[in-house]
Design an enzyme around this catalytic site. Sequence first.
Site, mmCIF file in Angstrom:
data_model
loop_
_atom_site.group_PDB
_atom_site.id
_atom_site.type_symbol
_atom_site.label_atom_id
_atom_site.label_comp_id
_atom_site.label_asym_id
_atom_site.label_seq_id
_atom_site.Cartn_x
_atom_site.Cartn_y
_atom_site.Cartn_z
ATOM 1 C CB ILE A 12 -0.951 -0.008 1.213
ATOM 2 C CG1 ILE A 12 -1.883 -1.227 1.158
ATOM 3 C CG2 ILE A 12 -1.768 1.285 1.267
ATOM 4 C CD1 ILE A 12 -2.756 -1.414 2.406
ATOM 5 C CE1 TYR A 149 -2.953 -6.369 10.651
ATOM 6 C CE2 TYR A 149 -5.351 -6.384 10.726
ATOM 7 C CZ TYR A 149 -4.175 -5.992 10.125
ATOM 8 O OH TYR A 149 -4.224 -5.205 9.006
ATOM 9 C CE LYS A 153 -3.968 -2.361 11.319
ATOM 10 N NZ LYS A 153 -2.858 -1.472 10.851
#
Length: 317
Positions: A12, A149, A153
């Site tokens: 990205i 994970y 976030k």
Amino acid sequence: MRVLVTGGTGIIGSLSGRKLADRGHRVRLLDLAPDPVAVARNGGGDGVEVVAGDVLSFGDVGAAARDVDVVVHLAYSLGEATNRRPYAATQLNVQGTATVLEAARLFGVHRVVLASSIAVYGSDGAYAPAELPLTEDAATRLAPGMPLYGAGKLYLEQLARVYRTTHGLLGVGIRPSPVYGPGGVRGVSGWLSRVIEGAATGRTVTVDRGDARISLVHVEDVAEQLVRLVELDATAFTDRHFFNTGGDATTVRELAALVREIVPEARLEVTSDGQPDVAGLATRVSGRALADLVGYQRRYDLESGLRAHIAAARATA
Ligand SMILES: NC(=O)c1ccc[n+]([C@@H]2O[C@H](COP(=O)([O-])OP(=O)(O)OC[C@H]3O[C@@H](n4cnc5c(N)ncnc54)[C@H](O)[C@@H]3O)[C@@H](O)[C@H]2O)c1
């Protein structure tokens, strides 16, 4: 604007950096292991400076952030791999994000654009049918297959919120669905690349999780969404600061069938362990709020995105 991208030579970051440079911004990509292939794939280093550095080092981040207007923070330990290395992943995902925000505050950066994830939600089954597709108002329940994970976030979003309310530093971001496209090496993106690029270049590929549903977004669309969050007027952000990217839902078996339609000679074998989704990620997610905010509708549906990914893989091969 001068923009620093952490994790800048990942799938990205490298494309976002290219797009920012093409729009006249001065771009610095900071990466622990800068990947020259990723930079070359996205049109080379013109207008893009690449520096080696660790988001866990305040010195590295401070040196890279001291003269920039916006930081795009992408460095993070991906997906299910975080389950296998909880200590290292916590360092990178939690401490790394705090280091980036603190450096941004101290060096007068105006905005930090962060990557959260669809993993902050639970699987589709954790919601009432009327709540689907999930908007940003849905409860965050964490994808059961990647709890650290997803929790990282959520912490990242809360860190951004506290830096905004306490220090006036604008922190905004996206919650991407699993990303596919050229350059995926790690996490679900790496798995998708092995399947799609393998099939496109004549390898025999076995795809597991055949009955699992997944929501997919092309990397071009995610990079465009990030660039627009960098450029958007600060007054456009009101009560909400993290937004779904949206994505196209499919089963892995349907995905393989679509690849076979585009590449009739593909040697793809699909197996299934009966899992209904990939790592408990949600599949029905609305990207409307972000599309309305930044004025950009995703360009790629699954078929056109796969065609673009396959063409890129063949051109590289
Ligand atoms: N790819 C996806 O499907 C997806 C989906 C949702 C959210 N995201 C988020 O988007 C962001 C970017 O993901 P990506 O797919 O480009 O990942 P990627 O793995 O391709 O890129 C991450 C980059 O971070 C670098 N990095 C790792 N540790 C670092 C450190 N300590 N300091 C500096 N750089 C470091 C890596 O070398 C790598 O180039 C991540 O925060 C990820 O969680 C990705």
